[in-house]
Design a protein around this motif. Structure first.
Motif, PDB file in Angstrom:
ATOM      1  N   ARG A 156       0.832  -1.210   0.000  1.00  9.74           N
ATOM      2  CA  ARG A 156       0.000   0.000   0.000  1.00  9.74           C
ATOM      3  C   ARG A 156       0.862   1.254   0.000  1.00  9.74           C
ATOM      4  N   GLU A 157       1.838   1.305   0.910  1.00 10.06           N
ATOM      5  CA  GLU A 157       2.641   2.513   1.065  1.00 10.06           C
ATOM      6  C   GLU A 157       3.475   2.803  -0.177  1.00 10.06           C
ATOM      7  N   PHE A 158       4.107   1.776  -0.755  1.00 13.21           N
ATOM      8  CA  PHE A 158       4.873   2.005  -1.975  1.00 13.21           C
ATOM      9  C   PHE A 158       3.950   2.288  -3.154  1.00 13.21           C
ATOM     10  N   GLY A 159       2.755   1.684  -3.148  1.00 18.58           N
ATOM     11  CA  GLY A 159       1.793   1.973  -4.203  1.00 18.58           C
ATOM     12  C   GLY A 159       1.312   3.410  -4.178  1.00 18.58           C
ATOM     13  N   GLU A 160       1.296   4.028  -2.996  1.00 19.28           N
ATOM     14  CA  GLU A 160       0.843   5.413  -2.849  1.00 19.28           C
ATOM     15  C   GLU A 160       1.981   6.421  -2.961  1.00 19.28           C
ATOM     16  N   ALA A 161       3.222   5.950  -2.928  1.00 20.47           N
ATOM     17  CA  ALA A 161       4.374   6.858  -2.804  1.00 20.47           C
ATOM     18  C   ALA A 161       4.490   7.808  -3.993  1.00 20.47           C
ATOM     19  N   ALA A 162       4.396   7.289  -5.205  1.00 21.04           N
ATOM     20  CA  ALA A 162       4.556   8.146  -6.383  1.00 21.04           C
ATOM     21  C   ALA A 162       3.471   9.213  -6.420  1.00 21.04           C
TER      22      ALA A 162
END
Length: 226
Positions: free
Chosen positions: A26-32
């Motif tokens: 979730r966190e890496f998916g939202e990072a960009a």
């Protein structure tokens, strides 16, 4: 998280790893999107996003370092017939480490310049890490974790989580806990909290959970979601 005596004597479950992986997905998916969404020129908001992304990079690095030191060598000795799988897991960690290093360098430059430069490069770097990490987690959960329960003890499994927790700065522990619990169902929340001694559990309920929710609101507002 520090191991609780409640976990001793129970059959080993690796589902806590799946819950942690879900947080990273979730966190890496939202990072960009966070990088692209924050207003450049607002140094406070850029710093807020950068702090979260820096913590995310550090936490995945520590997570993989714990596995490389405390999990894969044991599995290589105890299940040598699966040697190709263990080497592949470590190889994926090495590839991800290079991606994390690139994202970290770009993140530092982006934050130092108030978000005015390196925005798209940084967003793309996080997208690449998100994709690679997701593929790694898929294979680890499908191929590796089902083999762990038969050859790794509860104490050995807990040692990995303890090592990762010890690497997190104390000031960031509740942020990491909040990130892990965010998408966890009630049963998973009980499982994750069961790894904590009583004092941190009480502190989480008293102040940590509320502080984390406020942080989430500030992050959402920084990228135009609030």
């Amino acid at each position: 998280m520090s191991t609780s005596m409640e976990n001793q004597g129970k059959p080993l479950t690796t589902h806590d790893m799946v819950v942690v992986h879900r947080m990273f997905r979730r966190e890496f998916g939202e990072a960009a999107g966070r990088v692209r969404g924050v207003r450049h020129g607002s140094r406070a908001q850029v710093r807020l996003v950068a702090d979260r992304l820096e913590l995310l990079l550090d936490t995945l690095h520590d997570h993989h370092e714990g596995e490389d030191r405390l999990l894969w060598p044991k599995l290589a000795r105890r299940l040598p017939a699966q040697g190709g799988l263990w080497k592949r897991m470590q190889g994926q960690h090495a590839e991800l480490s290079a991606g994390l290093a690139r994202a970290r360098a770009l993140l530092g430059a982006w934050a130092a310049d108030g978000g005015r430069t390196h925005r798209e490069e940084l967003a793309e770097a996080f997208d690449q890490v998100s994709k690679a990490a997701g593929e790694h987690f898929d294979e680890e959960e499908r191929e590796a974790l089902p083999l762990v329960a038969g050859v790794v003890s509860q104490a050995e499994w807990d040692e990995i989580g303890d090592a990762v927790s010890a690497a997190v700065p104390k000031s960031k522990l509740f942020t990491v806990l909040g990130m892990i619990l965010k998408d966890a169902d009630p049963g998973e929340q009980i499982m994750i909290m069961g790894h904590l001694p009583l004092p941190p559990r009480m502190l989480w309920r008293a102040v940590g959970e509320r502080t984390f929710r406020r942080l989430e609101q500030r992050l959402d507002a920084a990228v135009g979601h609030g």
